[in-house]
Scaffold this motif. Sequence first.
Motif, PDB file in Angstrom:
ATOM      1  N   LEU A 310     -42.198  75.542  22.114  1.00 43.85           N
ATOM      2  CA  LEU A 310     -41.541  74.518  22.919  1.00 43.85           C
ATOM      3  C   LEU A 310     -42.528  73.440  23.364  1.00 43.85           C
ATOM      4  O   LEU A 310     -42.170  72.267  23.469  1.00 43.85           O
ATOM      5  N   SER A 311     -43.763  73.829  23.604  1.00 52.04           N
ATOM      6  CA  SER A 311     -44.768  72.848  24.033  1.00 52.04           C
ATOM      7  C   SER A 311     -45.059  71.826  22.931  1.00 52.04           C
ATOM      8  O   SER A 311     -45.524  70.718  23.209  1.00 52.04           O
ATOM      9  N   ALA A 312     -44.784  72.218  21.672  1.00 55.28           N
ATOM     10  CA  ALA A 312     -45.076  71.334  20.534  1.00 55.28           C
ATOM     11  C   ALA A 312     -43.849  70.583  20.023  1.00 55.28           C
ATOM     12  O   ALA A 312     -43.948  69.798  19.076  1.00 55.28           O
ATOM     13  N   VAL A 313     -42.672  70.826  20.636  1.00 51.57           N
ATOM     14  CA  VAL A 313     -41.426  70.205  20.157  1.00 51.57           C
ATOM     15  C   VAL A 313     -41.513  68.682  20.208  1.00 51.57           C
ATOM     16  O   VAL A 313     -41.940  68.093  21.204  1.00 51.57           O
ATOM     17  N   ARG A 314     -41.084  68.040  19.101  1.00 56.53           N
ATOM     18  CA  ARG A 314     -41.113  66.574  19.018  1.00 56.53           C
ATOM     19  C   ARG A 314     -39.730  65.972  18.814  1.00 56.53           C
ATOM     20  O   ARG A 314     -39.556  64.762  18.858  1.00 56.53           O
ATOM     21  N   TYR A 465     -37.555  62.846  20.123  1.00 60.24           N
ATOM     22  CA  TYR A 465     -36.459  62.182  19.418  1.00 60.24           C
ATOM     23  C   TYR A 465     -35.196  62.986  19.685  1.00 60.24           C
ATOM     24  O   TYR A 465     -35.151  64.194  19.447  1.00 60.24           O
ATOM     25  N   CYS A 466     -34.154  62.342  20.210  1.00 62.18           N
ATOM     26  CA  CYS A 466     -32.922  63.038  20.593  1.00 62.18           C
ATOM     27  C   CYS A 466     -31.774  62.671  19.652  1.00 62.18           C
ATOM     28  O   CYS A 466     -31.525  61.482  19.417  1.00 62.18           O
ATOM     29  N   ILE A 467     -31.085  63.682  19.147  1.00 65.43           N
ATOM     30  CA  ILE A 467     -29.983  63.435  18.217  1.00 65.43           C
ATOM     31  C   ILE A 467     -28.793  64.327  18.569  1.00 65.43           C
ATOM     32  O   ILE A 467     -28.966  65.475  18.989  1.00 65.43           O
ATOM     33  N   LEU A 505     -34.674  67.734  10.101  1.00 68.49           N
ATOM     34  CA  LEU A 505     -35.484  67.433  11.281  1.00 68.49           C
ATOM     35  C   LEU A 505     -36.778  68.243  11.286  1.00 68.49           C
ATOM     36  O   LEU A 505     -37.848  67.716  11.625  1.00 68.49           O
ATOM     37  N   VAL A 506     -36.686  69.529  10.910  1.00 68.64           N
ATOM     38  CA  VAL A 506     -37.877  70.380  10.859  1.00 68.64           C
ATOM     39  C   VAL A 506     -38.863  69.853   9.824  1.00 68.64           C
ATOM     40  O   VAL A 506     -40.080  69.850  10.041  1.00 68.64           O
ATOM     41  N   ALA A 507     -38.337  69.387   8.679  1.00 71.57           N
ATOM     42  CA  ALA A 507     -39.203  68.835   7.633  1.00 71.57           C
ATOM     43  C   ALA A 507     -39.933  67.591   8.126  1.00 71.57           C
ATOM     44  O   ALA A 507     -41.091  67.348   7.768  1.00 71.57           O
ATOM     45  N   ALA A 526     -30.678  79.326  15.225  1.00 70.87           N
ATOM     46  CA  ALA A 526     -31.585  80.217  14.503  1.00 70.87           C
ATOM     47  C   ALA A 526     -32.556  79.437  13.617  1.00 70.87           C
ATOM     48  O   ALA A 526     -33.718  79.836  13.462  1.00 70.87           O
ATOM     49  N   ILE A 527     -32.103  78.327  13.042  1.00 72.22           N
ATOM     50  CA  ILE A 527     -32.944  77.514  12.146  1.00 72.22           C
ATOM     51  C   ILE A 527     -34.009  76.746  12.927  1.00 72.22           C
ATOM     52  O   ILE A 527     -35.139  76.585  12.469  1.00 72.22           O
ATOM     53  N   ALA A 528     -33.658  76.253  14.122  1.00 72.98           N
ATOM     54  CA  ALA A 528     -34.590  75.461  14.924  1.00 72.98           C
ATOM     55  C   ALA A 528     -35.820  76.281  15.295  1.00 72.98           C
ATOM     56  O   ALA A 528     -35.749  77.508  15.423  1.00 72.98           O
ATOM     57  N   THR A 529     -36.963  75.616  15.460  1.00 66.17           N
ATOM     58  CA  THR A 529     -38.170  76.332  15.886  1.00 66.17           C
ATOM     59  C   THR A 529     -37.994  76.879  17.298  1.00 66.17           C
ATOM     60  O   THR A 529     -38.583  77.899  17.654  1.00 66.17           O
TER      61      THR A 529
END
Length: 622
Positions: A310-314, A465-467, A505-507, A526-529
């Motif tokens: 979570l600390s690295a989420v962009r 970045y919010c989507i 988004l992960v890519a 489940a897919i999200a980091t």
Amino acid sequence: MSNWKTHIELIAAIVSGILIVIAYFLESSSTGSWFVLVYLLAFLIGGYAKAKYGFKKTIEDREPNVELLMVLAAIGASIIGYWTEGAILIFIFSLSGALETYTVNKSRKELSALMKIQPEEAWLLKDNVTTRVGIETLLPGDTLVVKPGERIPADGKLLTGHTVVDESTISGEAIPVSKNEADPLFASTVNLSGAITMEMTKPNSETLVQKIIDLVQSAQSEKPPSQQFVERFEGKYVKVVLVVFVLMLFLPHYLVGWDWNTTFYRAILLLVVASPCALVASIMPATLAAISNGAKSGIIFKGGVHLENLSAVRAIAFDKTGTLTRGRPEVTDFVLREGLNPEETMEKIAGIEMQSNHPLAKAITEYIQNQGIVPLANLHITDVPGNGLKTVIDGEEIRIGKPDFVNEADAEAFQNGLLTRLANEGKTVTFVRDSQGIAAAIALKDTIRENTKSTVKELQEAGLYCILLTGDNQKTAKIIAEESGVDAYVGSCMPGDKVKELKKLVAEYQYVAMTGDGINDAPALAIATTGIAMGEGTDVALETADVILMKNDLSRIIYSIRLARKMERIIKQNMFFSVGVIIVLLILNFMQSITIPYGVIGHEGSTILVILNGLRMLNRNV
């Protein structure tokens, strides 16, 4: 007795320190060799726990550890006559160990508090008789009585009565929540005002508070990747230190001309200053304190790895319904035909709608009742599935429903194209028709939460970045995106589509969070980091997510990200500081500019400092 056992390490360290002072004065007063026995006693009392743990772990893991280094250093110092220095090493080492234990216990305090507040008994109502029973005997479907001031014994729903409940134990929110009939109730929360009856809906093993306890227990036992790396590094590093120690026992004598006493002294000091105690203590105290902080604030982290991620989420993706929006429709526009009596018309509409379980009907009924209007009673209603409701009042047929159910052409022409204007605003429009034509148009919308826009703005200011990813059509998705202020949106997203978008988004961003509350969000979570579930969401979403917001409060997202980033900063500070201290002390040792007491203070002092720095994570000001 249990309290004494909790502080046994600290007591042993203090006793060891007192014995060291006594031995020092005995040695100074030249009263024979009694001081040696006192020093040995200080060694045994202060170092027993660490020595036992060190040797046991060495045998189990087949790798040496920092505890073993400390014991060897203390023994070596004593062999060459430095009793005081060896004893001080044991004393400070045991003191830092006691402090680390205190940190772990402190971080688990919230969990213990949760376990203690679980009720053990409940008032069971059966055949109009109230009986006090143990909660382990209760089953879903039982009717329970909860008196003012008592803790609610089980998860369920309110049957009769009205009250205010303190839900701070599960949500972190101090403001009590008003409860009416059919509202959900949670075990271990406090019934503050009225006596109520409730129906138990879940077994005790599946209550929300029990899930919180299970999740926090699991999180505290799970080591984050950085801690796992440090522990793997520790074993290899200690081997290197032991090899260098053996070499230092004789090489400096031949290479740089040190006398044997100096050579052995510096080799012993190497064991002290090169030990990675501070590095090992850099991570877990801070991580446990962060998990505890989250639990106090209504945020459940399922492990340290999720805090690190979570600390690295962009980038962060949001579901719409129940996440950015309230998750239930609300009346936004109520337009009547000119000449109608508003109160009489609303009485009829509410009388019809209150007999339907459709969410739109419930929202309309609630809206009218909030105006202080009593619905017309005893109406005979005909439900036309997929279209609406109809009835006859005083010989006049009244229809409520979709435009084509009340005559689409008339609906589109009502109030000069009101339907088109409201539809363009993302609203669902229900029409009322009587014998004179369209009598009313009622617009409903799943409105965004009060703090949605401010939360999205704060996330963007934090560099995210919010989507929006929603199953709603493009028009509705666009309107919600504009109202909430997200950077982008994708409408008509089925569960599989959300997974595809998350993979994109992960890519692009590598670390991506997904926030949702429904079954359809589970694959994307489940897919999200980092999957973030709203606490009032489905069980599937709660099970799949990595982070759970126990209260449906979006502002907790930015708090959790700030908390994770603060933890990461503190861990980096600790690691750089601990490695820096080791390097400086090693250089000073080879330059013969430091003695064992100062080496002990520098080494163990750095360990204590990183633990205290980790304790800063308990501060809720992030």
